[in-house]
Scaffold this active site. Sequence first.
Site, PDB file in Angstrom:
ATOM      1  N   HIS A 118      31.037  44.167  28.299  1.00 46.27           N
ATOM      2  CA  HIS A 118      31.792  45.395  28.506  1.00 46.27           C
ATOM      3  C   HIS A 118      31.120  46.315  29.517  1.00 46.27           C
ATOM      4  O   HIS A 118      31.780  46.908  30.367  1.00 46.27           O
ATOM      5  CB  HIS A 118      31.944  46.140  27.174  1.00 46.27           C
ATOM      6  CG  HIS A 118      33.193  45.780  26.433  1.00 46.27           C
ATOM      7  ND1 HIS A 118      33.247  45.709  25.069  1.00 46.27           N
ATOM      8  CD2 HIS A 118      34.430  45.453  26.866  1.00 46.27           C
ATOM      9  CE1 HIS A 118      34.465  45.371  24.695  1.00 46.27           C
ATOM     10  NE2 HIS A 118      35.197  45.213  25.761  1.00 46.27           N
ATOM     11  N   CYS A 129      46.651  37.109  45.060  1.00 43.79           N
ATOM     12  CA  CYS A 129      45.572  37.834  44.395  1.00 43.79           C
ATOM     13  C   CYS A 129      44.474  36.864  44.016  1.00 43.79           C
ATOM     14  O   CYS A 129      44.611  35.653  44.178  1.00 43.79           O
ATOM     15  CB  CYS A 129      46.097  38.571  43.167  1.00 43.79           C
ATOM     16  SG  CYS A 129      46.801  37.483  41.907  1.00 43.79           S
TER      17      CYS A 129
END
Length: 571
Positions: free
Chosen positions: A186, A497
């Site tokens: 994270h 992308c």
Amino acid sequence: MKGGILVVFTGIGASSGLALAPAFCLTSKRGPVGRASSRSFEEAREQLKRQYDQSIAALTGAGRRAEAEVLLCHREMVSDVLLEERVNQGLIQGLDPAAAVEKACHILCQMLAQVNSDYIRQRAEDLKDVCSRLISLLCQEELPSLAGLEREVVLVAHQLSPADLATADLACIKGIVLAGGTLTSHIAILACSLGIPAVVGCPHAVEAAKSGEPLFLDGASGKVECGLTHRRKTELARLVKEEGERVCQLAQQALLPSVTADGLPIRVESSISDSRTAQKSVEYAADAVGLLRTEFLFHNRESLPGEELQYYLEIARQLGGQRFTIRTLDIGGDKPSPCIPIPKEENPFLGTRGIRLTLRQPEILLCQLRAILRASAQADIQVMYPMITSLEELQAAKQWMDTAKKQLAQEGLPFDPAIREGIMVEVPSAALLCDLLAPHCDFFSIGSNDLAQYLLAADRNGECLPQLGSYLHPAVLRVIQMVLDRAAEEGIPCSLCGEMAKDPLATPLLLGMGLTNFVVTPAAIPALKEGISRLDTGACRRIARQALSCSTAGEVVRLLQMEREQTVPAR
């Protein structure tokens, strides 16, 4: 030499950029866990929940939704049934509450380490942080805090949680160095989204660093230097200044329209996942949001987010009316979510993920499509379906869109009845069937990461794919060209992308193949626009013809490197 003895360490570059500032060593003041707890486990748990609630409210109020969502995950871990069961087992065995929490944490982290998913394994770091805070509350010991930070520093810690950053002035944090962590943790993802240079997995640098002494890090290479001599500090200060000037120049370039040297306008759109990256998209003047990943809404939740929690209008307001493309939930396989039951699979990349998952659990898809449609009444939105492999899947997804429209009409809720629908072309079957799929689509978006993975039968996160050439492999290039050609024939827009879109080596090749719409992370926009401005489309078409005639990825790479050396001016 003044300043000490220079020591260089190497970790994992998690967020690019250079930083030079005094180290701020974030260390806990906790003593041995064996000491007696001053309160019960239940009291400490309730107090920690209140602390999380306060931090979540403060972050949400400040528009820091990404950090708030992560803390929400941590708050839910406090009430986790398995954690409670393990702690109670320890208490029954006669352990002190703090020791019981420590033992429970150790057991559960071992269990997580055995799961065949990088995402789940990384949640062990979140669990450790939650348990660390519980133990501190049980022993009434002070947790490290960044609340009073008033000067620019490089944060140095064994581990760092988004909770630690909740009270910090982010402008003061110039860099982060951690002993643990990976690219998927994270804190690494958060540092990248915030544009803070970060190096993780560098324990020796953490041990060597001293608070107040200058420390340098290169978030791209993973290099950390401490014990800087006066001479080295001066050299590094110059490098950091030059890098800052270059970043500022690129940022100014990003504000300008993206146009090739011979005047062809190119769309540079952003790939975002939350409100904070939406702000970065605006800051770097993206032409639109070409990909809004919605997985963040579902990660770390014990229950599914309802329509009201899917905050697309909040992002729309941040974008100021700019068009944005919402990809429906692409989760499953190696990217599970606690709120969505998915059976364990031997090969998750070939299993239940993306549109396969949501078509099997249509209540999830229907809820999401209703939320998207409701937002479309006030924003310029288009929707994109991931992992489409057949016409049947696309038709099924569109049928659920029709169902969502009928429901909202019956309920008197406004929406855009002409909302545009497209697909990710990231599976070989979709690429080969693009002529059949195009009449049912308003646009295509090529996903270069997964397309290369599936075409080459190589895990994109494994070690073999780079050796095979990934997206510069001739097979991948030929398929991309085929999709671009078909989209042009059908008169529908086609974007690309993934890592290929932001690779400066691939930019002239893609332009030469006919791509006029790049989708990249906001941080990659300035450099991409600057690179495009130096390219001539005629030369790019020549490069593409040569690349498509190459027999190996190595030949393609050498060709592009040679062309880049001739195009990029010396600094």
